[in-house]
Design a protein around this motif. Structure first.
Motif, PDB file in Angstrom:
ATOM      1  N   UNK A 212       0.764  -1.339  -0.109  1.00  0.00           N
ATOM      2  CA  UNK A 212      -0.095  -0.020   0.021  1.00  0.00           C
ATOM      3  C   UNK A 212       0.981   1.212  -0.090  1.00  0.00           C
ATOM      4  N   UNK A 251     -19.986  -6.734  -3.814  1.00  0.00           N
ATOM      5  CA  UNK A 251     -19.752  -7.192  -2.556  1.00  0.00           C
ATOM      6  C   UNK A 251     -18.599  -6.473  -2.082  1.00  0.00           C
ATOM      7  N   UNK A 252     -17.763  -7.051  -1.126  1.00  0.00           N
ATOM      8  CA  UNK A 252     -16.466  -6.406  -0.680  1.00  0.00           C
ATOM      9  C   UNK A 252     -15.823  -6.285  -1.883  1.00  0.00           C
ATOM     10  N   UNK A 256      -8.932  -4.932  -2.160  1.00  0.00           N
ATOM     11  CA  UNK A 256      -8.032  -4.329  -0.961  1.00  0.00           C
ATOM     12  C   UNK A 256      -7.844  -5.115   0.216  1.00  0.00           C
ATOM     13  N   UNK A 257      -8.059  -6.429  -0.012  1.00  0.00           N
ATOM     14  CA  UNK A 257      -7.832  -7.461   0.870  1.00  0.00           C
ATOM     15  C   UNK A 257      -6.485  -7.775   0.600  1.00  0.00           C
ATOM     16  N   UNK A 259      -4.088  -6.093  -1.587  1.00  0.00           N
ATOM     17  CA  UNK A 259      -3.360  -4.904  -1.456  1.00  0.00           C
ATOM     18  C   UNK A 259      -3.006  -4.718  -0.028  1.00  0.00           C
ATOM     19  N   UNK A 418      -6.035  12.354  11.406  1.00  0.00           N
ATOM     20  CA  UNK A 418      -7.040  13.574  10.921  1.00  0.00           C
ATOM     21  C   UNK A 418      -6.608  14.927  11.464  1.00  0.00           C
TER      22      UNK A 418
ATOM     23  N   UNK B 229     -15.001   7.349   6.021  1.00  0.00           N
ATOM     24  CA  UNK B 229     -13.781   7.454   6.586  1.00  0.00           C
ATOM     25  C   UNK B 229     -13.461   6.301   7.706  1.00  0.00           C
ATOM     26  N   UNK B 230     -14.524   6.050   8.248  1.00  0.00           N
ATOM     27  CA  UNK B 230     -14.369   5.175   9.538  1.00  0.00           C
ATOM     28  C   UNK B 230     -16.075   4.490   9.779  1.00  0.00           C
ATOM     29  N   UNK B 240     -16.388  -4.406  15.362  1.00  0.00           N
ATOM     30  CA  UNK B 240     -15.074  -4.006  14.540  1.00  0.00           C
ATOM     31  C   UNK B 240     -15.253  -2.529  14.681  1.00  0.00           C
ATOM     32  N   UNK B 241     -14.141  -1.739  14.865  1.00  0.00           N
ATOM     33  CA  UNK B 241     -14.000  -0.425  14.717  1.00  0.00           C
ATOM     34  C   UNK B 241     -12.898   0.088  13.736  1.00  0.00           C
ATOM     35  N   UNK B 242     -13.240   0.647  12.659  1.00  0.00           N
ATOM     36  CA  UNK B 242     -12.143   0.574  11.376  1.00  0.00           C
ATOM     37  C   UNK B 242     -11.980   2.028  10.881  1.00  0.00           C
ATOM     38  N   UNK B 243     -10.921   2.345  10.429  1.00  0.00           N
ATOM     39  CA  UNK B 243     -10.685   3.569   9.885  1.00  0.00           C
ATOM     40  C   UNK B 243     -10.408   4.731  10.851  1.00  0.00           C
ATOM     41  N   UNK B 252      -4.416  -5.092   5.002  1.00  0.00           N
ATOM     42  CA  UNK B 252      -5.640  -4.771   3.983  1.00  0.00           C
ATOM     43  C   UNK B 252      -6.370  -3.925   4.710  1.00  0.00           C
ATOM     44  N   UNK B 253      -7.432  -3.090   3.933  1.00  0.00           N
ATOM     45  CA  UNK B 253      -8.196  -2.200   4.270  1.00  0.00           C
ATOM     46  C   UNK B 253      -9.611  -2.919   4.701  1.00  0.00           C
ATOM     47  N   UNK B 254      -9.743  -3.362   5.857  1.00  0.00           N
ATOM     48  CA  UNK B 254     -10.802  -4.055   6.177  1.00  0.00           C
ATOM     49  C   UNK B 254     -12.207  -3.144   6.170  1.00  0.00           C
ATOM     50  N   UNK B 255     -12.181  -1.896   6.084  1.00  0.00           N
ATOM     51  CA  UNK B 255     -13.516  -1.268   5.853  1.00  0.00           C
ATOM     52  C   UNK B 255     -14.130  -1.780   4.448  1.00  0.00           C
ATOM     53  N   UNK B 256     -13.319  -2.082   3.557  1.00  0.00           N
ATOM     54  CA  UNK B 256     -13.346  -2.428   2.225  1.00  0.00           C
ATOM     55  C   UNK B 256     -14.078  -3.792   2.167  1.00  0.00           C
ATOM     56  N   UNK B 257     -13.905  -4.567   3.411  1.00  0.00           N
ATOM     57  CA  UNK B 257     -14.548  -5.923   3.452  1.00  0.00           C
ATOM     58  C   UNK B 257     -15.851  -5.647   3.906  1.00  0.00           C
ATOM     59  N   UNK B 258     -16.269  -4.823   4.776  1.00  0.00           N
ATOM     60  CA  UNK B 258     -17.393  -4.414   5.087  1.00  0.00           C
ATOM     61  C   UNK B 258     -18.543  -3.572   4.534  1.00  0.00           C
ATOM     62  N   UNK B 259     -17.575  -2.749   3.706  1.00  0.00           N
ATOM     63  CA  UNK B 259     -18.453  -2.037   2.728  1.00  0.00           C
ATOM     64  C   UNK B 259     -18.958  -2.985   1.723  1.00  0.00           C
ATOM     65  N   UNK B 260     -20.249  -2.908   1.116  1.00  0.00           N
ATOM     66  CA  UNK B 260     -20.600  -3.915   0.272  1.00  0.00           C
ATOM     67  C   UNK B 260     -20.803  -5.181   0.655  1.00  0.00           C
TER      68      UNK B 260
END
Lengths: 542, 542
Positions: A212, A251-252, A256-257, A259, A418, B229-230, B240-243, B252-260
């Protein structure tokens, strides 16, 4: 591009063009850090290379997978793949103490990689994907974990430009492609990737994606994760081909998993990148803000507009004075020096702005940014300062080698947060490093800059210089690094903005994604790599 | 904002402001599709509501989790949560055939959600997260799977604006917050989210995130996945608290596993969104290109610049003529009509461009885009056409209700692909729909527009109108949908650009991410939701 020093040490740069420190720079360091004790580098002939642990059966299976000529157990090859470029990796190399991979394999295709993984599983051999080898977080350190041996996989035989599509604006490359080669090949077609990390001269595209990475022009061109349109990953459980469309709600986002997965889930065998037209115009300028606080406020406001420059970088007063003292461009030093004398301001914060694009775009975006700069009392230092930064932007690692020769500990850390919490983060990490590395002299010297600017925050890049405690190098730095990482997570910042987790940051990942997140990564790892042969210890530890 | 028709039918709009079709529109449809047979809507009194399957123990545990007043088994509540707004969902409602959830629960906090999930696990109850209920892919259809009962979780008690930070430029909201409320609250602070999907009037922020929604201004403001963002997600295995940071390389960006993830992995309990300043200026314009091909070429070139408009939308000649015939704004119809007569061009392609930002930015970006438009023979239709589109941009669903009254089958599909393969994709999907839905009349009518434009490609949004085969509604549409989806994946496009997978697209996900990808999603699901109570059947099927 890069010359070769002794492979044991893996210095940046070429022996034909050695870097030196100016008298002024030396004085600055001795004043701020103290006089160090030069530490000699071990002589190649004194380095003991242990025998390869590869069994006869493993050797034979690996040779079958990649071809017998693509498997090497030669001492110099093994030394050249002994970890990356963190301060401790360099210390180990200099002391002749590096852990070595048992062999190097060079797959030439996706099929080779599949067979390589099968051979590793069958013969209980761990495999470390080794791209440019520039990891500064232990990501390519050869760790065998519970396995019988560990090998490094190099990708110089998978370094092709597979396809360029000037309709889709994409380029497909092998993982071993390096930045300079890609820019040269794209440049001939009027295109650019626009990804320029400090490791650009050595790092590979596969490495960018696996970690990343973010380049110095990420404010305009995006991070590597923004650039990856599609990728192929070979895992011990099968191939993943991801990224059919420029946007998807299917889906997810599994890209991004992978990367940022640092070789723990699979080996990247092909990457399709978004490319852009080469800019008609490039303009880099230096600006001096009367204080870091005013500069920060200006940066935040510029980022909130959608016309932000491609490069934005704000040095704190410490880094500003260091640039002044250590810079090799005399004319630039004179400009900065003149400015500081004129203003009698010891607290000036140097900023670099870079714009790229069509003439009209550069003009319009520059105008808008300058309105904000002026409102925050920023003063133009001209294009010479800007282009001096641009030309020196890959030179940090070269300088570090020289400082280590002198006996200094030099390392960088980076994080992101931030806007609101950024000043407290900087203070907290600085204090942690100062406290941990304080000796009987004036040091350590800690400086930072803000870069990689987003609408909601930015990345803080911190450099620390101390005197190396030669008898205690490892403990000295590990304590300081732990203190800094603790301060970072306690501030609510990310443990890494672009260096990745590797092995060195793994203990702090739980603070960031929680135990539920760690468990999830373990489950993914177990699904794709049930035998745990892929880069043991990175990302989620052992 | 939206009035209420009979909950059985869940029409868009209010009975006080009914939508009608103009004579011209009716004639257009009868010419292109044929004369349909009006299909009556079942009378509420004839709808049979089966008894709730909730056991006494489950009822009691759910009431303990969310409070007894926040649990309802009332008929009208159950009917109001009977699926979403796909054509078949609407057909089922009109026929009184919808599957119903056994109860509705309304958690008020993250803790409530945790207890709710525990109660569902303990009593073998499936739970469907039901935000605005606007899924058009079966994402909120109550499916009990192998469980004893199925409930819908509604989030109107978790619809707060938790925090706005005008330094960080973020807003934190509960998942039940809707677009109009959020824009009103942000607007009072000079801010905007800039996310305007067609479902904006009803959809929830949690739903945006769970489905990877993209708004009509996504070219400028980004997709929902760019805005997150989070997020906090409650799973049966923990929170899960992410971002933490605007950019991170921490694996891996785990947000992108939950988004979608469409409620299959957990329930989103809080979202922190990036917000922007309200634009000083907004300018929307209509443009007519002499052909779709020239329009497409212009769009590609505009997207390759980094100054693209916030809204870009190109109708094909079919959609252009439909807009002309069906549009309710007489003045606009006259402009379009005049243009087409003047040019004797039946192949004109209508485009809408929208710019938002500071006056300077809108001016500069508009100038640059117009240079490309002119080079591709685009002709200005003026701001009236642009603002007419803007004002009607949420009206599609309203019109569909009326067309269904008339006896038409009306449905939309969407996908995305890279530039080079876009024309063939459009042709292939159009042909698949035409072949499947052909009857003894002139129809079906298939039209499309390009929207959500990226540097490397764009999204194609297809609308089909046919005569409903009332005795065979389900089979008629399922066959056409399957043919279209087959054509989409065969073209190399994504199965969905912004509608999500839901239950309806699940059979095609494997074409997109492979069996290794499907297996990976199953493993993640099993880790987080071992009992499979979360929205059974979405995303990866049953």
């Amino acid at each position: 591009m890069i010359g070769s020093y002794d492979t044991t040490v893996a210095r940046w740069g070429s022996p034909d063009a050695p870097i030196t420190i100016s008298e002024r720079g030396r004085l600055f360091l001795e004043t701020e850090v103290g006089v160090p004790t030069p530490t000699p580098v071990v002589d190649r002939s004194d380095v003991k290379v242990p025998a390869s642990q590869l069994s006869e059966a493993a050797r034979s299976a690996l040779a079958d997978a990649v071809g017998v000529d693509a498997l090497s157990e030669a001492d110099d090859e093994r030394l050249a793949h002994a970890g990356g470029f963190s301060y401790l990796d360099l210390v180990d190399r200099r002391d002749g103490d590096s852990a070595l991979p048992d062999a190097i394999v060079r797959p030439a295709s996706s099929d080779d990689v599949a067979q390589l993984l099968a051979a590793c599983v069958a013969h209980d051999v761990a495999v470390v994907p080794f791209g440019g080898g520039t990891s500064v977080v232990g990501g390519v350190r050869p760790e065998r974990g519970p396995h019988s041996a560990v090998i490094a996989a190099a990708f110089d035989r998978m370094a092709e430009l597979v396809d360029v599509d000037n309709v889709n604006m994409t380029a497909t490359v092998g993982p071993g492609m390096t930045g300079p080669t890609l820019e040269r090949l794209l440049g001939a077609r009027g295109l650019t990737l626009g990804h320029f990390p400090q490791s650009w001269e050595r790092a590979s595209i596969g490495g960018y994606v696996a970690t990343r990475s973010a380049g110095q022009a990420s404010s305009g061109y995006g991070r590597s994760d923004d650039m990856v349109e599609a990728l192929r990953v070979m895992t011990p459980q099968g191939e993943m081909v991801l990224g059919r469309a420029p946007g998807s709600a299917a889906g997810p986002d599994l890209r991004q998993l992978f990367i940022g997965s640092e070789g723990a889930f699979g080996i990247i065998t092909e990457v399709t990148l978004r490319v852009r037209s080469q800019p008609q115009e490039r303009r880099y300028e230096g600006v001096m803000f009367p204080s870091y606080e005013l500069g920060l406020e200006a940066f935040r406001e510029i980022a909130a507009r959608r016309t932000q420059p491609d490069v934005m970088r704000l040095s704190d007063p410490q880094e500003t004075s260091s640039t002044l003292a250590m810079g090799t461009d005399g004319a630039v030093a004179a400009v900065l020096d003149g400015y500081l004398k004129l203003r009698r301001a010891a607290n000036g914060a140097l900023a670099i702005f870079g714009w790229e694009g069509t003439r009209t775009q550069v003009g319009a975006r520059r105008d808008e940014t300058w309105r904000v700069i002026r409102a925050h009392k920023g003063v133009a230092l001209g294009q010479r300062v800007g282009s001096s930064w641009e030309h020196a932007r890959f030179s940090g690692p070269y300088l570090r080698d020289v400082l280590m020769d002198e006996g200094y500990l030099v390392e960088t850390l980076e994080t992101a947060i931030r806007w609101r919490d950024l000043p407290a983060l900087r203070e907290s990490v600085t204090n942690a490093l100062k406290e941990s590395l304080h000796d009987d002299g004036p040091g350590p010297f800690v400086m930072s800059h803000l870069s990689h600017v987003y609408e909601t925050g930015g990345s803080l890049y911190i450099t620390v210089v101390a005197r190396r405690d030669a008898g205690n190098s490892r403990e000295q730095w590990l304590a300081a690094k732990a203190a800094a990482c603790d301060a970072i997570v306690a501030s609510g910042a990310t443990i890494t903005h672009h260096h990745a987790v590797g092995r060195d940051h793994a203990p702090w990942l739980k603070d960031e994604i929680g135990q539920t997140g760690i468990d999830l990564l373990h489950v993914v790892k177990t699904q794709l790599d049930p035998d745990g042969i892929l880069n043991p210890g990175v990302l989620i530890g052992t």
